[in-house]
Design a protein around this motif. Structure first.
Motif, mmCIF file in Angstrom:
data_model
loop_
_atom_site.group_PDB
_atom_site.id
_atom_site.type_symbol
_atom_site.label_atom_id
_atom_site.label_comp_id
_atom_site.label_asym_id
_atom_site.label_seq_id
_atom_site.Cartn_x
_atom_site.Cartn_y
_atom_site.Cartn_z
ATOM 1 N N CYS A 305 0.841 -1.212 0.000
ATOM 2 C CA CYS A 305 0.000 0.000 0.000
ATOM 3 C C CYS A 305 0.871 1.256 0.000
ATOM 4 O O CYS A 305 0.592 2.222 -0.723
ATOM 5 C CB CYS A 305 -0.920 0.007 1.219
ATOM 6 N N LEU A 306 1.937 1.251 0.804
ATOM 7 C CA LEU A 306 2.828 2.414 0.873
ATOM 8 C C LEU A 306 3.596 2.601 -0.436
ATOM 9 O O LEU A 306 3.848 3.741 -0.862
ATOM 10 C CB LEU A 306 3.799 2.253 2.048
ATOM 11 N N HIS A 307 3.957 1.491 -1.063
ATOM 12 C CA HIS A 307 4.642 1.572 -2.363
ATOM 13 C C HIS A 307 3.728 2.197 -3.411
ATOM 14 O O HIS A 307 4.157 3.059 -4.203
ATOM 15 C CB HIS A 307 5.075 0.169 -2.798
ATOM 16 N N ILE A 308 2.474 1.781 -3.409
ATOM 17 C CA ILE A 308 1.501 2.360 -4.343
ATOM 18 C C ILE A 308 1.283 3.836 -4.018
ATOM 19 O O ILE A 308 1.162 4.677 -4.918
ATOM 20 C CB ILE A 308 0.178 1.569 -4.292
ATOM 21 N N ALA A 309 1.242 4.169 -2.719
ATOM 22 C CA ALA A 309 1.072 5.573 -2.310
ATOM 23 C C ALA A 309 2.229 6.426 -2.822
ATOM 24 O O ALA A 309 2.025 7.552 -3.302
ATOM 25 C CB ALA A 309 0.978 5.658 -0.793
ATOM 26 N N LYS A 310 3.439 5.906 -2.736
ATOM 27 C CA LYS A 310 4.623 6.649 -3.166
ATOM 28 C C LYS A 310 4.560 6.995 -4.653
ATOM 29 O O LYS A 310 4.980 8.078 -5.070
ATOM 30 C CB LYS A 310 5.879 5.837 -2.853
ATOM 31 N N ASP A 311 4.036 6.066 -5.451
ATOM 32 C CA ASP A 311 3.998 6.262 -6.903
ATOM 33 C C ASP A 311 2.647 6.767 -7.410
ATOM 34 O O ASP A 311 2.409 6.783 -8.627
ATOM 35 C CB ASP A 311 4.318 4.941 -7.613
ATOM 36 N N ALA A 312 1.752 7.153 -6.506
ATOM 37 C CA ALA A 312 0.416 7.604 -6.918
ATOM 38 C C ALA A 312 0.521 8.839 -7.810
ATOM 39 O O ALA A 312 1.421 9.675 -7.648
ATOM 40 C CB ALA A 312 -0.435 7.911 -5.698
ATOM 41 N N ARG A 313 -0.413 8.966 -8.732
ATOM 42 C CA ARG A 313 -0.342 10.068 -9.706
ATOM 43 C C ARG A 313 -0.780 11.406 -9.130
ATOM 44 O O ARG A 313 -0.489 12.449 -9.704
ATOM 45 C CB ARG A 313 -1.179 9.747 -10.944
ATOM 46 N N ASP A 314 -1.491 11.396 -7.991
ATOM 47 C CA ASP A 314 -1.914 12.652 -7.382
ATOM 48 C C ASP A 314 -2.004 12.500 -5.870
ATOM 49 O O ASP A 314 -1.872 11.401 -5.322
ATOM 50 C CB ASP A 314 -3.257 13.122 -7.961
ATOM 51 N N MET A 315 -2.199 13.619 -5.196
ATOM 52 C CA MET A 315 -2.262 13.616 -3.736
ATOM 53 C C MET A 315 -3.431 12.793 -3.220
ATOM 54 O O MET A 315 -3.328 12.107 -2.199
ATOM 55 C CB MET A 315 -2.371 15.060 -3.224
ATOM 56 N N LYS A 316 -4.544 12.824 -3.932
ATOM 57 C CA LYS A 316 -5.731 12.083 -3.493
ATOM 58 C C LYS A 316 -5.444 10.582 -3.433
ATOM 59 O O LYS A 316 -5.767 9.906 -2.458
ATOM 60 C CB LYS A 316 -6.892 12.363 -4.440
ATOM 61 N N GLY A 317 -4.821 10.061 -4.493
ATOM 62 C CA GLY A 317 -4.464 8.655 -4.516
ATOM 63 C C GLY A 317 -3.450 8.319 -3.442
ATOM 64 O O GLY A 317 -3.519 7.265 -2.794
ATOM 65 N N ARG A 318 -2.490 9.221 -3.222
ATOM 66 C CA ARG A 318 -1.481 9.002 -2.184
ATOM 67 C C ARG A 318 -2.137 8.920 -0.806
ATOM 68 O O ARG A 318 -1.772 8.092 0.031
ATOM 69 C CB ARG A 318 -0.455 10.129 -2.228
ATOM 70 N N LEU A 319 -3.117 9.772 -0.575
ATOM 71 C CA LEU A 319 -3.805 9.785 0.719
ATOM 72 C C LEU A 319 -4.647 8.528 0.921
ATOM 73 O O LEU A 319 -4.706 7.983 2.020
ATOM 74 C CB LEU A 319 -4.683 11.031 0.823
ATOM 75 N N ILE A 320 -5.308 8.055 -0.135
ATOM 76 C CA ILE A 320 -6.130 6.843 -0.028
ATOM 77 C C ILE A 320 -5.255 5.637 0.296
ATOM 78 O O ILE A 320 -5.562 4.845 1.201
ATOM 79 C CB ILE A 320 -6.926 6.610 -1.323
ATOM 80 N N ALA A 321 -4.144 5.488 -0.429
ATOM 81 C CA ALA A 321 -3.274 4.326 -0.215
ATOM 82 C C ALA A 321 -2.571 4.388 1.137
ATOM 83 O O ALA A 321 -2.500 3.386 1.860
ATOM 84 C CB ALA A 321 -2.252 4.230 -1.342
ATOM 85 N N SER A 322 -2.065 5.557 1.509
ATOM 86 C CA SER A 322 -1.379 5.677 2.802
ATOM 87 C C SER A 322 -2.378 5.615 3.957
ATOM 88 O O SER A 322 -2.065 5.086 5.030
ATOM 89 C CB SER A 322 -0.574 6.981 2.866
ATOM 90 N N GLY A 323 -3.600 6.123 3.744
ATOM 91 C CA GLY A 323 -4.630 6.028 4.774
ATOM 92 C C GLY A 323 -5.030 4.587 5.033
ATOM 93 O O GLY A 323 -5.225 4.175 6.181
ATOM 94 N N THR A 324 -5.138 3.794 3.958
ATOM 95 C CA THR A 324 -5.419 2.361 4.108
ATOM 96 C C THR A 324 -4.301 1.684 4.889
ATOM 97 O O THR A 324 -4.558 0.879 5.791
ATOM 98 C CB THR A 324 -5.571 1.699 2.725
ATOM 99 N N ALA A 325 -3.055 2.014 4.550
ATOM 100 C CA ALA A 325 -1.914 1.462 5.289
ATOM 101 C C ALA A 325 -1.999 1.857 6.765
ATOM 102 O O ALA A 325 -1.723 1.040 7.659
ATOM 103 C CB ALA A 325 -0.603 1.948 4.677
ATOM 104 N N GLY A 326 -2.390 3.109 7.025
ATOM 105 C CA GLY A 326 -2.516 3.580 8.401
ATOM 106 C C GLY A 326 -3.553 2.804 9.195
ATOM 107 O O GLY A 326 -3.322 2.441 10.361
ATOM 108 N N ILE A 327 -4.705 2.537 8.579
ATOM 109 C CA ILE A 327 -5.752 1.751 9.243
ATOM 110 C C ILE A 327 -5.235 0.359 9.583
ATOM 111 O O ILE A 327 -5.421 -0.138 10.702
ATOM 112 C CB ILE A 327 -7.003 1.644 8.341
ATOM 113 N N LEU A 328 -4.567 -0.289 8.622
ATOM 114 C CA LEU A 328 -4.065 -1.650 8.838
ATOM 115 C C LEU A 328 -2.970 -1.669 9.902
ATOM 116 O O LEU A 328 -2.924 -2.577 10.741
ATOM 117 C CB LEU A 328 -3.537 -2.220 7.523
ATOM 118 N N ILE A 329 -2.093 -0.676 9.888
ATOM 119 C CA ILE A 329 -1.030 -0.597 10.893
ATOM 120 C C ILE A 329 -1.612 -0.466 12.286
ATOM 121 O O ILE A 329 -1.239 -1.195 13.215
ATOM 122 C CB ILE A 329 -0.094 0.601 10.597
#
Length: 380
Positions: A305-329
């Motif tokens: 999820c964090l890898h996908i967040a790093k390469d996301a095309r925009d801030m919105k995608g980065r927030l969704i992927a990193s937010g999902t990682a945050g919930i799981l963590i």
């Protein structure tokens, strides 16, 4: 209007880079879910079939959301926000009460539905959109207050159910998204400088007679954590038994579906072992190696999820992927810490492993959204 929305959906779907579909992430999630079904079947009778149906349904939902542009979904942010608020108010008024908490709708023969689990997904989408829209002004006090107020309203509704554990998930998700959204280290330092002393003051206050912040059972759990030896035969016995069960599994465990009188299941040492204390069953029956496999898979999912967040095309995608990682963590850390006695007893499921269809469905939706972010990584 509907025709325009349909064309937008088809446009976005046709522009996906299918080669970027993260089958590795799906594999990790599926393997972990299957392990969860096996452990649930061993932990308690009558739940594995429902979890299997949840796994199948969740997989379908995951694939569905992976093919819908997250930007398209985010355009309905105020509609989703209204649905979220209405759902949380409705469960308080019309939901079923279990042990003093009103968190679930009854679905008859299909079991129950916990709106706060779906609410996490809705909050993830809405505030990924709002924070990305305000990214240039994220350090403005006005922006922080405006976003904070909108976030606190549903979070308070969850707290009033009462559901302190899910409220903490909401709080951690908010902190994660604000940090990823660009909140300055200066503001973070000020917040920590205020919150750390306040936390100490809070711990002191809740131990005073007549405190009004916590419900009785919540206070009891914290006091049990602070003074476990005083509650060994009462409120601490579940965590104590959980620690003993994990230790008894040693390196390779006692094996799935064992029913000896000394096991968690056979001896009935833990109530509802298929949910909040599922890690005790993992430790006892799969041992240290099995526990490492479960935690390793969770780590791989989070890293993906964090890898996908790093390469996301925009801030919105980065927030969704990193937010999902945050919930799981957060949920993984809390669940395992409770099972091993490192945190007060609180009801948070271990992602993809604990029994709970609402939780499983919300996790699969989040993974579907992350997959969609990954599909658009090369789009500019």
């Amino acid at each position: 209007m509907l025709q325009r929305r349909k064309k937008e959906f088809q446009y976005h779907a046709n522009k996906y880079n299918v080669h970027m579909y993260d089958f590795r992430l799906i594999l990790y999630v599926w393997v972990l879910s299957i392990i969860g079904i096996l452990v649930i079947n061993s932990a308690a009778d009558g739940f594995a079939v429902k979890q299997l149906m949840g796994f199948i349904g969740g997989s379908v939902v995951m694939i569905f959301f992976s093919l819908i542009d997250y930007n398209y979904i985010a355009k309905f942010e105020w509609f989703l926000y209204s649905i979220n608020i209405g759902m949380l108010i409705a469960v308080k008024l019309l939901g079923i009460n279990v042990n003093g908490a009103t968190r679930w709708f009854s679905l008859g023969p299909f079991g129950t539905f916990q709106p706060s689990e779906l609410s996490k997904v809705i909050m993830l989408i809405i505030f990924a959109h709002l924070i990305s829209e305000q990214k240039e002004k994220i350090n403005s006090l006005t922006t922080i207050i405006k976003i904070g107020i909108l976030y606190v309203i549903p979070m308070l509704l969850v707290a009033l159910e009462p559901d302190l554990s899910t409220t903490l998930v909401f709080a951690f998700l908010f902190c994660t998204m604000m940090f990823v959204g660009g909140l300055s280290y200066k503001i973070i330092g000020i917040i920590l400088g205020i919150s750390v002393p306040l936390a100490g003051l809070l711990i002191w206050y809740i131990q005073q007679p007549g405190q009004i912040l916590l419900h009785g059972y919540q206070l009891q759990r914290i006091l049990t954590f602070l003074n476990p030896s005083d509650y060994l035969l009462t409120t601490y016995h579940q965590q104590y038994n959980s620690i003993m069960a994990i230790g008894s599994g040693m390196l390779t465990g006692k094996g799935l579906n064992n029913n000896t009188i000394t096991s968690v299941k056979g001896g009935n040492f833990i109530s509802e072992p298929q949910t909040d204390f599922i890690f005790a069953v993992v430790g006892e029956e799969l041992g240290f190696i099995g526990s490492c496999v479960v935690l390793g898979l969770l780590l791989l999912i989070i890293l993906e999820c964090l890898h996908i967040a790093k390469d996301a095309r925009d801030m919105k995608g980065r927030l969704i992927a990193s937010g999902t990682a945050g919930i799981l963590i957060f949920q993984t850390f809390v669940n395992v810490s409770v099972a091993t006695g490192m945190l007060p007893n609180t009801g948070l499921p271990l992602p993809f492993v604990s029994y709970g269809l609402s939780s499983l469905l919300s996790n699969y939706i989040c993974i579907g959204l992350v997959l969609n972010v990954g599909l658009q990584r090369n789009r500019r």
